[in-house]
Write a protein that holds these residues in place. Structure first.
Motif, PDB file in Angstrom:
ATOM      1  N   ARG A 397       0.855  -1.186   0.000  1.00 41.86           N
ATOM      2  CA  ARG A 397       0.000   0.000   0.000  1.00 41.86           C
ATOM      3  C   ARG A 397       0.895   1.242   0.000  1.00 41.86           C
ATOM      4  N   TYR A 398       0.630   2.158  -0.930  1.00 37.14           N
ATOM      5  CA  TYR A 398       1.400   3.397  -1.026  1.00 37.14           C
ATOM      6  C   TYR A 398       0.459   4.568  -0.719  1.00 37.14           C
ATOM      7  N   ILE A 399       0.829   5.382   0.266  1.00 36.39           N
ATOM      8  CA  ILE A 399       0.040   6.561   0.614  1.00 36.39           C
ATOM      9  C   ILE A 399       0.791   7.776   0.085  1.00 36.39           C
ATOM     10  N   VAL A 434      -2.496   6.174   8.463  1.00 32.20           N
ATOM     11  CA  VAL A 434      -1.165   6.432   7.919  1.00 32.20           C
ATOM     12  C   VAL A 434      -0.148   6.015   8.976  1.00 32.20           C
ATOM     13  N   PRO A 435       0.861   5.250   8.596  1.00 25.72           N
ATOM     14  CA  PRO A 435       1.838   4.821   9.612  1.00 25.72           C
ATOM     15  C   PRO A 435       2.581   6.002  10.227  1.00 25.72           C
ATOM     16  N   LEU A 436       2.890   5.861  11.509  1.00 25.53           N
ATOM     17  CA  LEU A 436       3.735   6.830  12.199  1.00 25.53           C
ATOM     18  C   LEU A 436       5.169   6.333  12.078  1.00 25.53           C
ATOM     19  N   LEU A 437       5.969   7.051  11.324  1.00 27.37           N
ATOM     20  CA  LEU A 437       7.321   6.588  11.037  1.00 27.37           C
ATOM     21  C   LEU A 437       8.198   6.651  12.279  1.00 27.37           C
ATOM     22  N   ASP A 438       9.212   5.797  12.280  1.00 25.81           N
ATOM     23  CA  ASP A 438      10.169   5.804  13.372  1.00 25.81           C
ATOM     24  C   ASP A 438      10.841   7.167  13.457  1.00 25.81           C
TER      25      ASP A 438
END
Length: 649
Positions: A397-399, A434-438
């Motif tokens: 999946r690309y956001i 939406v992922p929370l990036l490191d």
């Protein structure tokens, strides 16, 4: 006051009698003027920077069925009592409207009930690159001649589509002594009033039932007071995160024994969103020739998706349409392509159609950025303020947010990370996040090698920037040129030190998916001094956050704009004729919101100063200010401590 009686006899008696009768009222009028003048003086002492305040502000909301239009209308009536805090003051009131609302009436009167001569402007709203499309305003400017002068403003606005009545905020541009918000809700309509950020405010709420023309109503009244003006402090987040307000969700209504649904659930919100999307003209393969030209030399699917994403980023200028129906309906993709500009929805729709015609599964996606505090569970137009594109391909999946001109294909912008998204799925929808990036993705590292020569601290360093800071850097380099660009780069590497002491030595290259490297040298004579046989020096060129102590009584949270993970390594070669006499003790301060860890390492004749800090959140809550200020004071003390070298001769 002199009294002139021009006639004798009866006329003079009538005149004298009239003055005797009116004199108590003249005295009372003067007393009233004095009361309001004193009130204005008192308010001016409290709000030194303000020229005008509101003694009273009432907003009333009612709901009527328009049988001609066969829909519900929401009516907003405002009543405001302005008071001048100075002489020759201009009062201003703005009313916003669009194709879904209209201003039906207004009036401005003085304390004697006479109309005030005023200026009026009505037109479209724009601000820089933000063009508010069908949003319009009427601005009213009126004079207040002296301290304590008053103006009474009344207006009536009709929401032709009640979905667009989304929220009511208690605060105003000016300080408000008394604030009242009233909702009169008839029994045939179902409305949720959702309260946000009431904690810490003395807001009195009452609920009563009454009958009007044989129809039952429930009246909700909210009262509060002593409200400060809308905050103007630096580093202020979106006001909906901290100011008290009411979210208005109009769910359904009954008419002629029939139930009409508006926004009763997320299903209803998506149905309305989808109706706007379905109204667009999609010509299958209409963008295929353009898409094929962009990806003609690429083999992998991911490279093709990346290329189409970057093409929209690089070739379409972002101009926001922020209000009315244009805030929700995307523009036709071909219009955006040929105009070479568009808002977030138009750009997302263009990217979607380019991807579709290149053979990919691309979907429009609604999202509320970090400016908004609302969860996706609330069916309201207020919960989404942005549109992006989601691509599903080969299990991935690309956001993609094409409005981020320098956004990395692999990294969603901080403003949408961790946020709920609503993805189109035909007649259905998908709710995701939406992922929370490191935090390491926002890594910034500065490495400096120092030497002492002729009583000067000379250094050569490299600054490495990733994540949101890199994007800021790229925006600046894109709009600046020549001398301005060089000054900006020097300010980036110098931190809180004097930029004139720094010189950038490499040609900085910009690549969206790679870090930025800035090489520089510096001559920091202000960071070193000698006394007798000792040298005192400070290897910290930035002294981060030393100027960020929060002012007392600050209302908004402290907005850092994005999370940070920074490391600075300063290395000093100790001169042969000197020995290390003193180094500051390690510094460690940490909380759930941040971590500061500074320490020194001695390796033979080399001294390393390692400075690491993290901001784990982009926003510091008000209840953390006291601890934050304690930390900032400790940082200042630490930065003032110095390394001491002592001559060994």
């Amino acid at each position: 006051m002199k009294l002139f009686l021009f006639n004798k006899g009866l006329n003079s008696k009538i005149a004298l009698y009239s003055i005797l009768i009116l004199s108590p009222f003249l005295s009372l009028g003067q007393e009233i003027q004095d009361v309001f003048r004193n009130k204005a003086i008192s308010l001016k002492k409290e709000f030194k920077d303000e020229d005008i305040a509101q003694l009273f502000n009432k907003s009333s909301y009612s709901f009527e069925y328009n049988s001609a239009r066969k829909t519900v209308e929401a009516i907003e009536e405002e009543s405001i009592n302005f008071i001048s805090l100075g002489h020759s003051v201009k009062g201003v009131k703005a009313l916003f409207y669009n194709q879904n609302s209209e201003i039906s009436s207004y009036e401005i009167k003085n304390e004697k009930g006479k109309k005030i001569v005023h200026e009026k402007y009505c037109g479209h709203v724009s601000s820089g690159d933000i063009f508010y499309s069908d949003a319009q305003l009427c601005g009213y400017s009126f004079p207040l001649s002296k301290i304590g002068s008053q103006a009474f403003f009344k207006s009536k606005k009709v929401f032709l589509d009640p979905k667009y009545l989304t929220k009511v905020i208690f605060h105003e541009r000016q300080a408000v002594e008394e604030r009242e918000i009233i909702f009169d809700i008839p029994e045939w309509i179902k409305i949720d009033l959702i309260e946000f950020n009431f904690e810490g405010y003395d807001i009195e709420k009452s609920e009563t039932e009454h009958v009007n023309n044989g129809k039952k109503y429930t009246r909700y009244v909210y009262k509060t007071g002593k409200l400060k003006p809308l905050p103007q402090e630096d580093n202020t987040p979106g006001i909906l995160h901290f100011l008290p307000h009411i979210l208005v969700v109009i769910k359904e209504y009954q008419q002629d024994d029939e139930s009409v649904t508006l926004l009763n659930s997320m299903d209803d919100l998506y149905i309305w969103y989808n109706s706007l999307v379905k109204s667009l003209i999609y010509e299958k393969n209409g963008m295929q020739e353009i898409a094929n030209e962009i990806i003609k030399d690429l083999d992998s699917d991911e490279d093709k998706i990346r290329a189409l994403y970057y093409w929209v980023q690089d070739n379409i200028r972002y101009i926001a349409f922020e209000d009315g129906i244009a805030a929700f309906r995307p523009e036709e993709s071909k219009e955006v392509y040929f105009n070479r500009y568009g808002d977030c929805k138009g750009m997302a729709n263009l990217l979607k159609n380019l991807l579709l015609d290149a053979g990919f599964d691309a979907r429009l996606t609604w999202i509320g950025t970090r400016q908004l505090p609302y969860p996706t569970s609330i069916p309201s137009l207020a919960i989404h303020n942005h549109m992006i594109t989601t691509v599903f391909n080969d299990g991935k999946r690309y956001i993609l947010d094409p409005t981020e001109k320098f956004g990395d294909f692999n990294e969603p912008a901080e403003r949408i990370q961790g946020r709920d998204i609503l993805i189109e799925n035909g007649s259905d929808y998908i709710i995701d996040k939406v992922p929370l990036l490191d935090l390491d993705e926002n890594d910034e590292e500065n490495k400096i090698n120092f030497t002492i020569l002729d009583n000067e601290l000379k250094g050569k360093g490299t600054l490495t920037i990733r994540g949101e800071k890199k994007k800021q850097f790229m925006y600046a380099l894109d709009i600046l040129d020549g001398k301005s660009k060089h000054i900006y780069m020097r300010s980036m590497v110098s931190g809180n030190s004097l930029p004139d002491k720094f010189n950038v030595t490499n040609e900085v290259t910009i690549e969206k998916e790679n870090p930025i490297y800035v090489d520089y040298d510096c001559n920091l004579s202000n960071k070193i001094s000698s006394f007798g046989n000792e040298i005192y020096l400070n290897m910290d060129i930035e002294e981060d956050f030393s100027d960020m102590e929060v002012e007392k009584n600050r209302m908004p949270p402290l907005d850092f704009h994005f999370r940070v993970n920074k490391k600075i390594v300063s290395i000093l070669e100790i001169p042969d004729n000197y020995d290390l006499s003193y180094i500051p003790k390690p510094f460690l301060k940490e909380s759930p919101f941040y971590r500061f860890n500074f320490y020194y390492v001695i390796e033979g004749r080399t001294l390393k100063y390692i400075k690491e800090y993290k901001l784990n959140t982009s926003m510091l809550p008000v209840n953390q200010f006291e601890e934050w200020n304690t930390t900032v004071k400790s940082l200042k003390e630490y930065y003032s401590d110095q390394i001491i070298l002592k001559s060994n001769n």
